[in-house]
Design a protein around this motif. Structure first.
Motif, short mmCIF file in Angstrom:
data_model
loop_
_atom_site.label_atom_id
_atom_site.label_comp_id
_atom_site.label_asym_id
_atom_site.label_seq_id
_atom_site.Cartn_x
_atom_site.Cartn_y
_atom_site.Cartn_z
N LYS A 133 53.63 60.56 3.25
CA LYS A 133 53.55 61.73 2.38
C LYS A 133 54.92 62.25 1.97
N TYR A 134 55.97 61.82 2.71
CA TYR A 134 57.34 62.26 2.43
C TYR A 134 58.29 61.17 2.87
N TYR A 135 59.31 60.89 2.03
CA TYR A 135 60.20 59.75 2.27
C TYR A 135 61.61 60.15 1.87
N SER A 136 62.59 59.87 2.73
CA SER A 136 63.97 60.24 2.45
C SER A 136 64.92 59.14 2.92
N GLY A 144 60.44 58.53 7.01
CA GLY A 144 59.30 59.15 6.37
C GLY A 144 58.29 59.65 7.38
N VAL A 145 57.38 60.48 6.89
CA VAL A 145 56.28 60.98 7.71
C VAL A 145 54.98 60.74 6.95
N ASN A 146 53.90 60.48 7.73
CA ASN A 146 52.63 60.20 7.07
C ASN A 146 51.70 61.42 7.12
N ALA A 147 50.46 61.22 6.72
CA ALA A 147 49.53 62.33 6.56
C ALA A 147 49.21 63.04 7.87
#
Length: 244
Positions: A133-136, A144-147
């Motif tokens: 859900k978020y990527y850097s 990144g982190v998922n749902a």
């Protein structure tokens, strides 16, 4: 204040923060290359100069600044890059974009599919297997982190290979968003609004060694770091500029 240790790896960690409240209200911001960009609850875009916030024409729900330039996405998930003072639309759809890679931006779409753009604006988006859900991205890895707030790192990211090794490594912990700075610092926020920094991150060990909580004057929803300043967005959209 922060401290740097030379053994067993080069390591800098926050010990305490000195924060000042910055006038204005933003729902998200990003810092990189000495620049600060942000968007408010009305999707208005701002950048910070010595005299204060200056509104930038356009409408974005998320903005990012870094070595790859200034990028953003609007409420319809259209992608833009700032060039020559104007927003230039880039083919594709993303809900979040990150400009922290050395050349290539990266991001995720409305289905949590992950993409990076090899070669910059003129090339096509490459789909990276997985869901986030978020990527850097930073100088040598992307996080990144998922749902469900699981944390992952992609190693082997280079200017000529934005997708990296294509082998995800799960990192213990849980975060709702995560940012990698231009110098490789990894800092994130959990669902409770607490800030965590990854210890021991280096080119030899991109995954680091563990997490420590960074004391914060308020619960936050977004963080970004550049040139010794940790920027915080509170749950009430208040902006804080914190120094080490």
């Amino acid at each position: 204040m922060y401290v740097c240790l030379s053994v067993p790896v080069y390591l800098c960690v926050f010990l305490s923060l000195e924060c000042r409240l910055v006038p204005g209200s933003l729902k998200q911001l990003d810092v990189g290359n000495g620049q600060v960009f942000g968007v408010n609850s009305n999707n208005q875009i701002y950048t910070l100069y010595s005299t204060g916030w200056i509104q930038v024409p356009g409408s974005l729900k998320h903005v990012s600044v870094g070595p790859a330039g200034v990028w953003g996405v609007d409420s319809n998930n259209y992608i833009y890059k700032l060039g020559g003072g104007d927003w230039v639309i880039v083919p594709g759809l993303l809900k979040q974009v990150d400009a922290g890679g050395m050349i290539s931006p990266a991001g995720v779409n409305m289905y949590d599919d992950i993409y990076c753009l090899t070669g910059g604006q003129g090339s096509s988006w490459i789909n990276i297997p997985g869901k986030l859900k978020y990527y850097s991205c930073g100088p040598y890895s992307c996080w990144g982190v998922n749902a469900v707030d699981n944390i992952y790192i992609m190693k082997g990211v280079t200017p000529t290979s934005c997708a990296g090794s294509l082998n995800w490594q799960q990192i213990p912990g849980a975060l709702s968003m995560i940012e990698v700075s231009t110098d490789g610092k990894v800092i994130g926020v959990n669902s409770n609004g607490d800030i965590y920094q990854r210890d021991g991150v280096s080119p030899r060990n991109p995954a680091g060694t563990g997490w420590h909580q960074v004391p914060s004057p308020q619960k936050v929803k977004h963080v970004s770091y550049d040139l010794g300043h940790l920027w915080l967005i509170g749950r009430d959209d208040r902006i804080m500029d914190c120094t080490e």
